[in-house]
Design a protein around this motif. Structure first.
Motif, short mmCIF file in Angstrom:
data_model
loop_
_atom_site.label_atom_id
_atom_site.label_comp_id
_atom_site.label_asym_id
_atom_site.label_seq_id
_atom_site.Cartn_x
_atom_site.Cartn_y
_atom_site.Cartn_z
N SER A 120 1.92 12.25 -3.75
CA SER A 120 2.50 13.58 -3.68
C SER A 120 3.32 13.92 -4.93
O SER A 120 3.88 15.00 -5.02
CB SER A 120 3.35 13.81 -2.42
OG SER A 120 4.66 13.35 -2.61
N ARG B 181 5.43 4.90 -7.81
CA ARG B 181 4.22 5.65 -7.44
C ARG B 181 3.87 5.49 -5.97
O ARG B 181 2.85 5.99 -5.52
CB ARG B 181 3.02 5.20 -8.29
CG ARG B 181 2.82 6.04 -9.53
CD ARG B 181 3.61 5.54 -10.70
NE ARG B 181 3.35 6.33 -11.91
CZ ARG B 181 4.08 6.21 -13.00
NH1 ARG B 181 5.11 5.39 -13.03
NH2 ARG B 181 3.81 6.93 -14.06
N CYS C 183 -4.64 10.13 -10.40
CA CYS C 183 -5.31 9.53 -9.23
C CYS C 183 -6.61 10.27 -8.96
O CYS C 183 -7.66 9.67 -8.76
CB CYS C 183 -4.42 9.57 -8.00
SG CYS C 183 -3.03 8.42 -8.09
N HIS D 53 8.63 10.06 -11.55
CA HIS D 53 8.23 8.75 -12.06
C HIS D 53 8.82 8.41 -13.42
O HIS D 53 8.10 7.98 -14.34
CB HIS D 53 6.69 8.61 -12.13
CG HIS D 53 6.00 8.86 -10.84
ND1 HIS D 53 6.60 8.60 -9.62
CD2 HIS D 53 4.77 9.32 -10.57
CE1 HIS D 53 5.74 8.92 -8.66
NE2 HIS D 53 4.63 9.37 -9.20
N GLY E 62 -4.09 15.45 -11.78
CA GLY E 62 -3.39 14.17 -11.95
C GLY E 62 -4.32 12.98 -12.12
O GLY E 62 -5.53 13.08 -11.92
#
Ligand code: SF4
Lengths: 475, 180
Positions: free
Chosen positions: B15, A60, B86, A164, B84
């Motif tokens: 990103s 990440r 975050c 990921h 997302g």
């Protein structure tokens, strides 16, 4: 009065950055600088966590090359376990890393830089992008999109996710390849190879069309660093470190990852979150080195796959043994795509890829491990120290892009000297050349500022008293 | 019908959510037939435009520039999507929060591991100041839809975009709410 131009943010790069161009009292160019404005702090917040988590967390750091972090982290973990991983795991990790190089290079060339190279540095900024390329060259743009997809799908076949994947672990990998996946990948190899060749043929004439850019986009002597095999062959996952000088002389060779500190030190610039590593024995001024496609081609002797080796020979005919201009990064990147596809094709025939035991099991046997791999944009180091329970005491990451920081700053100055020698209103296309100079390195700033944050790019034209003359920003 | 004005914004994230957006692959070409991508890291717009219909916002709010940008985006956008984990929850970007103030995190990166030891970068107006705590975007502005995931996969992004293009509000279902 001193003045400056600011470009903020720099667009079509991976991350948040600015460029500033500084002028003295007489309006003459004084300096041009590249600033990374993002910071996230991975090194610190990983401390106290089990090292087993590191592949998943450090992936990440970066969504563009999560696989590179997965590899470096898993390799550092292998060292801590002090195990030899099964040959199948080694090959499976290689397959994923090659796929990563193909997809990331396709992104850099087609999505980010082709608008400059194929539509023109001075093209209308409103359409100087992937969508403009789709309109102008629909077949090529679609091919580029599908080439990136080819790489991403291999990653998904192996890791279950395109971005990921939690797949590589200390000791090996989670799962082997299935025969169905192998067939699905094999069916797309030919198209990927053709696209790489088409792109190469489109690029080569541009070396003359853009002779001015070729000679001014960061053309200077420096050292180069990359991994090579025992025979000096191009490497991406295994091998050891080699530094060569600007003329190709080998300066240090077959250095194991664990000794990186004897060769690399890092300095901090007061105006950027990006640290600047240098070759320790020569100091921060003479020790500037470059990493990534240009460096890997300059350090290696050959690829070991036929089409790419033929391209490499032609590349050296055109540019000498070690081309020194950063404009050549594009050319080197395209050859690496072709090599990657050829290596993927060759690997797919290996029955080990289907082996059901691609993992060695062990506990903490060593308190320190360094893992190194070649990310698309250059050599990547993960260095962990743990206690007996595997809890991280100390983490240091040296990110590919950081190692190009000094070279990117030199590139900015060279481009500014050529196109903005003194303070005056400059056309947008000139500022775009500064950005394009950065794009040739394909920096990944989310990675490079692993330390803490995000990266907008700004180019500033600044007079020497600090007055901003003009500013281009992307937030 | 007017063409949809779509923007994507990258704050404090890796990103990966944007890469997942690019994983729409050839659907990007289809999308460009019905929508104008007016702001995005892969296009050369330097300034966030006015009258944006939909914005996908990746990343958490980590520094002063992120915060200012997000406020501008909210003011100029009809439908704002937290894109997302975050953006929606802080996620990895917020992992520095338990360490307290940003100084200790900066010191680790710029003093302890640099040679010679240095001090963290300071350049007014160039390098943005870190916020004391990293915040998910809904702590700063109102959010119209949360598209969770780390990152949300391309088929899930496509599902949301297709509904928006068809003039529907995406339903609050498993395609939207799924972390990790
Ligand atoms: S949600 Fe995950 S993929 Fe998206 S920016 Fe955050 S860490 Fe990256």
């Amino acid at each position: 009065m001193t003045r400056r131009i600011v470009i903020d943010p720099v667009t079509r790069i991976e991350g948040h950055a600015k460029i500033t161009i500084h002028f003295d009292d007489d309006g003459r160019l004084a300096d041009a600088r590249f600033h990374v404005t993002e910071f996230r702090g991975f090194e610190k917040f990983c401390e106290g966590r089990p090292f087993w988590e590191m592949p998943g967390i450090t992936a990440r750091v970066c969504g563009i090359c999560p696989v590179s972090h997965l590899m470096a982290s898993a390799k550092a973990g292998d060292e801590i376990l002090a195990v030899e991983i099964p040959p199948s795991a080694d090959k499976l990790r290689r397959l994923m890393n090659l796929a990563q190089i193909v997809q990331s290079h396709a992104l850099s060339f087609f999505h980010m830089s082709a608008p400059d190279l194929l539509l023109g540095f001075d093209a209308d900024p409103a359409t100087r992008n992937l969508f403009g390329l789709v309109a102008a060259e629909p077949d090529l743009a679609r091919r580029g999109i599908r080439l990136r997809q080819f790489g991403q799908e291999i990653i998904e076949h192996l890791g279950g996710k395109k971005i990921h994947p939690d797949w590589a672990v200390p000791g090996g990998v989670g799962k082997p390849l299935t025969p169905e996946s192998r067939a699905a990948i094999a069916a797309k190899v030919d198209e990927a190879k053709t696209t790489a060749i088409i792109a190469l043929e489109r690029f080569k004439p541009l070396l003359d069309v853009y002779a001015d850019e070729r000679d001014n986009f960061g053309d200077f002597p420096s050292l180069f660093l990359g991994l090579v095999g025992p025979d000096g062959a191009w490497e991406n996952y295994g091998g050891k470190l080699r530094f060569v000088d600007h003329d190709g002389t080998i300066v240090a060779d077959q250095i194991p990852a664990s000794e990186y500190r004897d060769h690399i030190a890092e300095v901090v610039q007061p105006d950027s979150y990006l640290k600047s590593p240098y070759y320790r024995p020569r100091g921060p001024v003479d020790g500037v080195y470059r990493v990534g496609p240009l460096a890997r081609l300059n350090v290696c002797s050959h690829f070991g796959v036929p089409l790419a080796d033929r391209e490499l020979a032609e590349y050296r005919d055109r540019g000498g043994r070690t081309p020194s201009s950063s404009f050549w990064y594009h050319y080197a990147r395209l050859i690496e795509i072709l090599a990657g596809v050829e290596m993927i094709e060759r690997l797919l025939d290996d029955p080990d890829l289907l082996d059901h035991h691609p993992r060695s099991h062990a506990q903490v046997n060593r308190l320190e491990g360094v893992g190194v791999s070649e990310a698309p944009r250059g050599t990547l180091f993960h260095h962990y120290r743990v206690d007996r329970d595997g809890i991280l005491q100390n983490v240091n990451l040296i990110i590919a892009t950081g190692q190009n920081n000094l070279a990117m700053n030199r590139t900015m100055l060279q481009i500014a000297r050529r196109w903005i020698p003194d303070f005056r209103p400059v056309p947008e296309g000139v500022l775009n050349r500064l950005e394009a100079g950065i794009r040739s390195f394909d920096p990944c700033l989310s990675c490079s500022t692993h330390a803490v944050g995000t990266m907008p790019l700004i180019v500033q034209l600044v007079a020497s008293d600090g007055t901003t003359l003009s500013e281009v920003r992307r937030d | 019908m007017d063409r949809l004005r779509l923007a994507t914004v990258w704050l404090g994230g890796c990103s990966g959510c944007h890469m997942s957006f690019l994983d729409l692959d050839e659907y990007l070409i289809t999308l460009a037939e019905v929508a104008d991508i007016v702001y995005c890291p892969i296009i050369d717009a330097k300034e966030y435009p006015r009258d944006v219909d939909v914005a996908l916002v990746e990343g958490a709010v980590a520094n002063e520039e992120n915060r200012e940008m997000l406020l501008r985006v909210r003011e100029r956008t009809k439908f704002l999507i937290a894109f997302g984990d975050c953006a929606g929850a802080g996620n990895v970007t917020a992992m520095r929060n338990p360490l307290g103030d940003p100084e200790s995190v900066l010191a680790r990166s710029y003093v302890d591991t640099a040679e010679p030891p240095s001090s963290p970068p300071v350049a007014a107006g160039i390098v943005p100041i870190l916020l004391p705590r990293v915040l998910p975007i809904h702590r700063v502005v109102n959010v119209d839809l949360f598209l969770q995931g780390c990152p949300p996969s391309a088929p899930r992004i496509r599902n949301v975009l297709e509904q928006i293009v068809a003039g529907r509000r995406p339903p609050f279902d498993d395609m939207v709410v799924r972390f990790g």
